[in-house]
Design a protein around this motif. Structure first.
Motif, PDB file in Angstrom:
ATOM      1  N   MET A   8      37.950  36.065  49.712  1.00 40.25           N
ATOM      2  CA  MET A   8      36.832  35.713  48.820  1.00 40.25           C
ATOM      3  C   MET A   8      37.030  34.358  48.174  1.00 40.25           C
ATOM      4  O   MET A   8      36.070  33.609  47.960  1.00 40.25           O
ATOM      5  CB  MET A   8      36.676  36.792  47.744  1.00 40.25           C
ATOM      6  N   ASP A   9      38.279  34.010  47.859  1.00 40.38           N
ATOM      7  CA  ASP A   9      38.552  32.744  47.188  1.00 40.38           C
ATOM      8  C   ASP A   9      38.793  31.592  48.160  1.00 40.38           C
ATOM      9  O   ASP A   9      39.113  30.477  47.736  1.00 40.38           O
ATOM     10  CB  ASP A   9      39.771  32.897  46.269  1.00 40.38           C
ATOM     11  N   GLY A  10      38.694  31.866  49.465  1.00 45.93           N
ATOM     12  CA  GLY A  10      38.882  30.812  50.446  1.00 45.93           C
ATOM     13  C   GLY A  10      40.304  30.334  50.576  1.00 45.93           C
ATOM     14  O   GLY A  10      40.551  29.197  51.006  1.00 45.93           O
ATOM     15  N   GLN A  11      41.261  31.178  50.229  1.00 50.32           N
ATOM     16  CA  GLN A  11      42.670  30.820  50.340  1.00 50.32           C
ATOM     17  C   GLN A  11      43.221  31.232  51.701  1.00 50.32           C
ATOM     18  O   GLN A  11      42.614  32.020  52.429  1.00 50.32           O
ATOM     19  CB  GLN A  11      43.474  31.498  49.232  1.00 50.32           C
ATOM     20  N   ARG A  42      37.553  37.784  38.148  1.00 50.25           N
ATOM     21  CA  ARG A  42      36.203  38.316  38.312  1.00 50.25           C
ATOM     22  C   ARG A  42      35.979  39.529  37.416  1.00 50.25           C
ATOM     23  O   ARG A  42      36.889  40.329  37.206  1.00 50.25           O
ATOM     24  CB  ARG A  42      35.959  38.692  39.774  1.00 50.25           C
ATOM     25  N   ASP A  79      30.418  40.665  38.216  1.00 50.16           N
ATOM     26  CA  ASP A  79      30.583  39.755  39.350  1.00 50.16           C
ATOM     27  C   ASP A  79      30.695  40.542  40.653  1.00 50.16           C
ATOM     28  O   ASP A  79      30.157  40.135  41.680  1.00 50.16           O
ATOM     29  CB  ASP A  79      31.840  38.892  39.169  1.00 50.16           C
ATOM     30  N   HIS A 136      42.995  43.399  42.303  1.00 52.14           N
ATOM     31  CA  HIS A 136      43.228  42.041  42.796  1.00 52.14           C
ATOM     32  C   HIS A 136      42.091  41.104  42.415  1.00 52.14           C
ATOM     33  O   HIS A 136      42.342  39.945  42.039  1.00 52.14           O
ATOM     34  CB  HIS A 136      43.420  42.072  44.312  1.00 52.14           C
ATOM     35  N   LEU A 137      40.850  41.557  42.510  1.00 50.62           N
ATOM     36  CA  LEU A 137      39.728  40.696  42.144  1.00 50.62           C
ATOM     37  C   LEU A 137      39.700  40.448  40.635  1.00 50.62           C
ATOM     38  O   LEU A 137      39.379  39.341  40.183  1.00 50.62           O
ATOM     39  CB  LEU A 137      38.420  41.322  42.617  1.00 50.62           C
ATOM     40  N   ARG A 171      42.028  37.819  39.699  1.00 53.40           N
ATOM     41  CA  ARG A 171      41.536  36.499  40.059  1.00 53.40           C
ATOM     42  C   ARG A 171      40.383  36.043  39.169  1.00 53.40           C
ATOM     43  O   ARG A 171      39.726  35.043  39.466  1.00 53.40           O
ATOM     44  CB  ARG A 171      41.115  36.502  41.529  1.00 53.40           C
ATOM     45  N   GLY A 225      40.982  39.518  48.247  1.00 50.52           N
ATOM     46  CA  GLY A 225      40.961  38.482  47.218  1.00 50.52           C
ATOM     47  C   GLY A 225      41.167  37.099  47.790  1.00 50.52           C
ATOM     48  O   GLY A 225      40.469  36.137  47.413  1.00 50.52           O
ATOM     49  N   GLU A 226      42.106  36.971  48.712  1.00 55.61           N
ATOM     50  CA  GLU A 226      42.355  35.663  49.327  1.00 55.61           C
ATOM     51  C   GLU A 226      41.152  35.192  50.131  1.00 55.61           C
ATOM     52  O   GLU A 226      40.786  34.008  50.081  1.00 55.61           O
ATOM     53  CB  GLU A 226      43.595  35.765  50.226  1.00 55.61           C
TER      54      GLU A 226
END
Length: 412
Positions: free
Chosen positions: A395-398, A26, A4, A20-21, A24, A392-393
């Motif tokens: 990339m995840d839209g957080q 990945r 990924d 971190h990824l 989450r 990470g935040e």
């Protein structure tokens, strides 16, 4: 091989992003030409610098500029032949160090600085290396009462940000560091930062955790990285790896990737040296100590007492010229009883720096699926884990832990 995400660079920033990824969900492949933490992340003073809410600015005092210009300082050294190339960057650095711009950089960096210790603490616990974390702070030592008084006035500005410190007079500093000589007249003990005795070992611990959790850590050449069907690809010792997302976290070598892709990011390198020493007799150093008047740090490490130098401005590929180390060593012996050198040769590393004293963290503006995370300006080890969290935040839209606006790649 398909993943990924492929993360280029296994320094503290790269391994933290990979962890971190991975956390989450990945599938991540981490790629480096060497082992984890064997470049810039290896050679620093081991500080997790919770107290540095103001970035390292370009000096503006005339006496300091004259001292640097004469090239006789322990804090800074330059190769004369390199000056024409680095001069435009230094001018941008000087402009970004104005009071107004420096205040802006401090506000931008504050959320990351506030989280630096807790984010390291969490990863170190998961990696089984929590005993390496020393939550005892570090000491800024002074040979001059005048300079100490000035520094205490400046330190008071940090109190509104919740930064704790002890002002140390002559008796107090020698109570905390009994083997410092009487050359030191006082200091400031910053209480919130943490330290480690082997920063390279911390990066390796994080990389082990990444592999234990199913991640792939492969040897590869970042120069082979480029656009591929469905995303990005890079050549490794186990074959070509392709991924939808590529993350460039190569520290001082990040331009190897971003420059051929057409990005003109003003990344520069401040070189630095270190040497380990044995302590004479029963002498012990309890905290990292910055000799503020001389511009070097003595830090207790697993390998001995580490002396780290200031910044050298030279080509990244230039042969080592450890002038600052040779200047600092006799000064270090004045304040602490060092014995013989413990290393055969001085270590040379490269600090990736940007002129506005903020890293680039976030998506590349011209290439979907490409992310940048580099240029941490002396604070790569400090900010590795919190950078991983921020990536990470995003990339995840957080909701991000810091405002990404300040770290975008197109700000230049």
């Amino acid at each position: 091989m398909r993943a990924d995400v492929v993360v280029l660079g296994a320094g503290i920033v790269g391994v933290s992003i990979a962890l971190h990824l991975q956390e989450r969900g990945r599938r991540v492949v981490l790629v480096d030409r060497r082992g984890a933490g064997e470049e810039t992340s290896h050679g620093n003073a081991g500080l997790i610098e919770r107290a540095s809410i103001v970035p390292y600015a370009f000096p503006r005092e005339l006496t300091t500029l004259l001292r640097y210009g004469l090239n006789r300082s322990t804090e800074a050294h330059y190769h004369l032949s390199f000056l024409p190339k680095i001069a435009p960057w230094l001018l941008r650095y000087w402009r970004a160090s104005s009071p107004r711009a420096l205040a802006e950089a401090s506000r931008a960096m504050l959320p990351l600085i506030e989280l630096c210790v807790t984010e390291h603490e969490r990863l170190m616990a998961q990696a089984g290396i929590a005993p390496m974390l020393r939550k005892t702070g570090w000491i800024k030592a002074f040979r001059s009462q005048r300079n100490l008084d000035k520094a205490l006035a400046e330190a008071a500005r940090a109190k509104p940000f919740g930064i704790r410190y002890d002002a140390l007079d002559d008796a107090a500093i020698h109570a905390r560091e009994p083997h410092l000589s009487d050359v030191i007249v006082g200091g400031i003990h910053w209480l919130d930062p943490a330290t480690v005795p082997d920063p390279g070992g911390v990066a390796k611990g994080y990389a082990r955790l990444f592999v234990q959790r199913g991640g792939r850590f492969l040897e590869g050449d970042a120069r082979s990285f480029g656009v591929a069907p469905g995303g990005w690809a890079v050549d490794t010792a186990e074959g070509r790896v392709s991924a939808e997302i590529g993350v460039v976290a190569l520290g001082p070598w990040s331009d190897v990737v971003f420059a051929p892709l057409g990005y003109r990011i003003p990344l520069a390198v401040k070189r630095g040296y270190h040497m380990h020493y044995k302590a004479s007799g029963n002498a012990v150093l309890n905290h990292p100590v910055l000799d503020t008047d001389s511009g070097f740090v003595l830090a207790p490490m697993s390998q001995g007492i580490r002396l780290t130098t200031g910044a050298e401005f030279a080509s990244r590929e230039a042969p080592p010229t450890p002038v600052q180390l040779d200047r600092a060593e006799p000064l270090a012996r004045e304040i602490f009883p060092l014995s013989e050198r413990a290393d055969r040769e001085p270590w040379l590393g490269n600090r990736p720096c940007l002129p506005d004293m903020r890293p680039v963290i976030g998506p590349a503006p011209k290439h979907p699926g490409l992310w940048f995370a580099f240029g941490h300006n002396h604070h790569g080890f400090t900010l590795g884990p919190v950078t991983g969290r921020l990536v990470g935040e995003m990339m995840d839209g957080q909701a991000p832990c810091a405002d990404p606006y300040w770290f975008r790649a197109d700000r230049f």
